[in-house]
Design an enzyme around this catalytic site. Structure first.
Site, short mmCIF file in Angstrom:
data_model
loop_
_atom_site.label_atom_id
_atom_site.label_comp_id
_atom_site.label_asym_id
_atom_site.label_seq_id
_atom_site.Cartn_x
_atom_site.Cartn_y
_atom_site.Cartn_z
N LYS A 188 0.92 -1.19 -0.05
CA LYS A 188 0.03 0.01 0.20
C LYS A 188 1.02 1.29 -0.18
O LYS A 188 0.73 2.25 -0.85
CB LYS A 188 -0.69 -0.17 1.31
N GLU A 238 10.64 -4.62 4.24
CA GLU A 238 10.76 -6.14 3.98
C GLU A 238 10.34 -6.34 2.18
O GLU A 238 11.21 -6.96 1.62
CB GLU A 238 9.86 -7.02 4.71
N GLY A 278 -4.80 -1.80 5.01
CA GLY A 278 -4.00 -3.16 4.52
C GLY A 278 -4.69 -4.75 4.74
O GLY A 278 -5.00 -5.34 3.81
N ARG A 279 -5.10 -4.65 6.07
CA ARG A 279 -5.95 -6.16 6.51
C ARG A 279 -7.28 -6.27 5.81
O ARG A 279 -7.69 -7.37 6.32
CB ARG A 279 -5.73 -6.11 8.03
N GLU A 309 -4.56 -6.98 15.20
CA GLU A 309 -3.95 -5.26 14.59
C GLU A 309 -5.07 -4.45 14.72
O GLU A 309 -4.97 -3.39 15.02
CB GLU A 309 -3.27 -5.46 13.20
N HIS A 340 -4.37 -33.06 17.80
CA HIS A 340 -3.33 -33.95 18.14
C HIS A 340 -2.14 -33.05 18.55
O HIS A 340 -1.14 -33.51 18.73
CB HIS A 340 -2.96 -34.92 16.90
N LYS A 363 9.20 -0.90 13.80
CA LYS A 363 9.96 -0.56 12.56
C LYS A 363 10.87 0.58 12.48
O LYS A 363 12.09 0.53 12.09
CB LYS A 363 8.60 0.02 11.45
O1 F6P Z 1 2.81 -3.87 9.99
C1 F6P Z 1 1.82 -2.87 9.63
C2 F6P Z 1 1.45 -2.74 8.22
O2 F6P Z 1 1.04 -1.51 8.02
C3 F6P Z 1 0.16 -3.39 8.17
O3 F6P Z 1 -0.95 -3.11 8.38
C4 F6P Z 1 0.19 -3.56 6.67
O4 F6P Z 1 -0.87 -4.76 6.05
C5 F6P Z 1 1.66 -4.07 6.31
O5 F6P Z 1 2.19 -3.33 7.22
C6 F6P Z 1 2.11 -3.96 4.76
O6 F6P Z 1 2.12 -2.60 4.64
P1 F6P Z 1 2.19 -2.09 2.99
O7 F6P Z 1 1.23 -2.70 2.38
O8 F6P Z 1 2.17 -0.58 3.09
O9 F6P Z 1 3.64 -2.80 2.65
#
Ligand code: F6P
Length: 536
Positions: free
Chosen positions: A197, A203, A255-256, A341, A372, A501
């Site tokens: 987003k 990452e 995002g979620r 979250e 199990h 972060k």
């Molecule tokens: O970990 C926090 C967060 O902002 C989430 O809410 C989101 O889904 C994720 O990082 C990834 O963010 P982005 O889509 O901006 O890479």
């Protein structure tokens, strides 16, 4: 105040067993369940009775749930700490009317992007859009959190409908993840979708650059073989992804909550645009139900009220999600982000401290595997875990119908066992039948007692189709929303993930050995020192 009423109701019934409720009311299963379409939510195996339910429903009125719900659906800025509307529902508003944000109808853009996704997905599937070495055999989605968990979950769930290229997901910044994924692929026939987003998540951007170098080195063409899903169109351009391969979405999609839009692009490529449309329609059907059904008949509301009863009233700290559906194996992880979250907050919308517990710890595994592993604790541990079972009436493998019957039997047996338990007398009788006597009989019998009276709910659906998956995901989204409204929190921000972060960014040069760990706490400095002395 009402929570106090609920707590005193809980105390007044503390000696009562759930089974007593069934004895008193032969129609309890029907009276304490809610349904929409073919989806049935049974909460009769809980301590919720008429009085409790009335008080829980009163919580909805007290919190102006109807007003908050309308505010969400009509694009008001209910995400107050970020000044944003919350409109993931617009992404599945296929036949609905206009939805205004700041006086502007967002639907034309939503539908236009959806149509672009359909065309792109079908061209990838059909081979019209191809890589340097020919049609795409594989798609790698690079994203994390909400840009990963939803499509991963849906890809597994919809495996019987998967007839497009193979899909792979890379989320972890651990180089092992991308290395193990790319090793098996042809760089000239792989499509990479970078889903972020913000297009800044470290990452994702690190993995995206690694994938681009791999593709270039291996004879692929990143200019043709990269696509992006993002709301930061300036940044996708800087990365070098052509505009026609960028699928944007607005800041009012969290995002979620984003699997319904461009973040779902890999799923659409896998299962085709018709199946993806059916998924959207399932979500939309749940929206219509949530928006119109009376509270007591409203499945998301009753699921949320059951959650509040277990967490905020009875104090159960964790909630197990137990899908008896192997293809929902990533659903618990998806719900962890969705629920934790969203509702893992200790400050109310007005800035005051929360006076009740926040949302619970959410965890789980598909049945029967969980049986199990951790069910021992659920049955005989000292803490009560509220269990949410899910199961389909039929599977996708008619030739293996006997497997599904066993799966169903296990699912039903677990909620039955949790509620019934096994008394000391029953356990003693069993031990006596093996020939034991006296003190040893007593000792052995005590280990075989199940307290029972442990609550669970069951969500049952006909079959895990794209439509049903859409219903289930939207159901849980609305459940989270309702719980958030009742807690008086903002379910749509996530400030709690920011500190880590920021510190990771500052630790980068220290771990590289370029900066001194001076100023870091003793433990962190010692761990850095260990790393620096133990690597080549
Ligand atoms: O970990 C926090 C967060 O902002 C989430 O809410 C989101 O889904 C994720 O990082 C990834 O963010 P982005 O889509 O901006 O890479």
């Amino acid at each position: 105040m009402l929570l106090e009423t609920l707590k005193s109701l809980a105390v007044s019934q503390s000696d009562r067993r759930i089974l007593d409720l069934f004895d008193a009311d032969p129609n309890r299963a029907q009276g304490f369940s809610a349904s929409t379409g073919d989806l049935l939510f049974d909460y009769s195996k809980t301590q919720i009775d008429q009085d409790v339910r009335a008080a829980l429903i009163q919580l909805c009125n007290e919190a102006d749930l109807a007003g908050r719900r309308e505010a969400m659906f009509t694009g008001q800025k209910i995400n107050e700490t970020e000044g944003r509307a919350v409109l993931h529902t617009a992404l599945r508003n296929l036949d609905g009317g206009p939805v205004d944000v700041d006086g502007q109808d967002v639907m034309p853009d939503v539908l236009k992007t959806l149509q672009r996704m359909r065309v792109f997905a079908e061209e990838v599937r059909g081979g019209t859009i191809a890589g340097a070495g020919g049609s795409f055999t594989d798609v790698v989605n690079i994203g994390i959190g909400g840009s990963d968990l939803g499509p991963v979950m849906a890809t597994h769930a919809l495996a019987p409908y998967h007839d497009g290229p193979r899909l792979h997901y890379v989320s972890n910044v651990d180089g092992a993840h991308i290395a193990d994924t790319l090793r098996q692929l042809d760089p000239s026939r792989t499509l990479v979708i970078v889903a972020s987003k913000t297009f800044t998540t470290i990452e994702t951007m690190t993995n995206a650059r690694t994938a681009r170098a791999w593709m270039t080195d291996g004879g692929g063409d990143p200019a043709r073989q990269f696509a992006a899903v993002s709301s930061a169109l300036d940044k996708t351009q800087v990365f070098g992804i052509p505009e026609e391969r960028v699928f944007g979405f607005a800041d009012w999609v969290g995002g979620r909550y984003s699997v319904w839009g461009p973040v779902g692009l890999p799923v659409m490529i896998a299962v085709g645009s018709n199946a993806f449309d059916a998924f959207l329609r399932g979500g939309q059907a749940m929206d219509l139900h949530f928006r119109s059904a009376e509270w007591v008949e409203n499945v998301p509301v009753m699921l949320a009220l059951t959650g509040v009863w277990h967490r905020q009233v009875l104090g159960y700290a964790s909630r197990a999600v137990l899908p008896y559906d192997q293809r929902l194996l990533r659903l618990p992880a998806y719900f962890q982000q969705l629920e934790m979250e969203s509702n893992g907050k200790s400050v109310a919308m007005d800035g005051s401290s929360l006076t009740v517990p926040s949302g619970p710890v959410v965890w789980g595994e598909p049945g029967t595997n969980g049986q199990h592993a951790f069910y021992q604790l659920i049955h005989q541990g000292t803490d009560v875990v509220s269990c949410e079972f899910m199961v389909a009436a039929e599977g996708h493998e008619p030739e293996l119908a006997h497997h599904h019957r066993l799966l169903l039997a296990n699912c039903l047996a677990q909620s039955e066992a949790l509620m019934h338990g096994r008394s000391l007398d029953e356990a003693r009788a069993r031990m006596a039948a093996t020939g034991l006597q006296g003190a040893e009989l007593d000792r052995q019998a005590r280990h075989r007692v199940f307290a029972g009276n442990r609550p669970s709910t069951t969500l049952i659906y006909p079959k895990l189709t794209p439509f049903v998956l859409g219903q289930i995901i939207a159901l849980y989204e609305h459940r989270v929303f309702v719980e958030g409204v009742l807690l008086g929190i903002n379910s749509f921000d996530q400030w709690g993930v920011e500190l880590g972060k920021e510190l990771a960014t500052s630790l980068g040069p220290i771990v590289d050995g370029d900066e001194s760990p001076n100023g870091k706490d003793g433990s962190t400095a010692a761990l850095v020192a260990y790393v620096l002395t133990h690597r080549d």
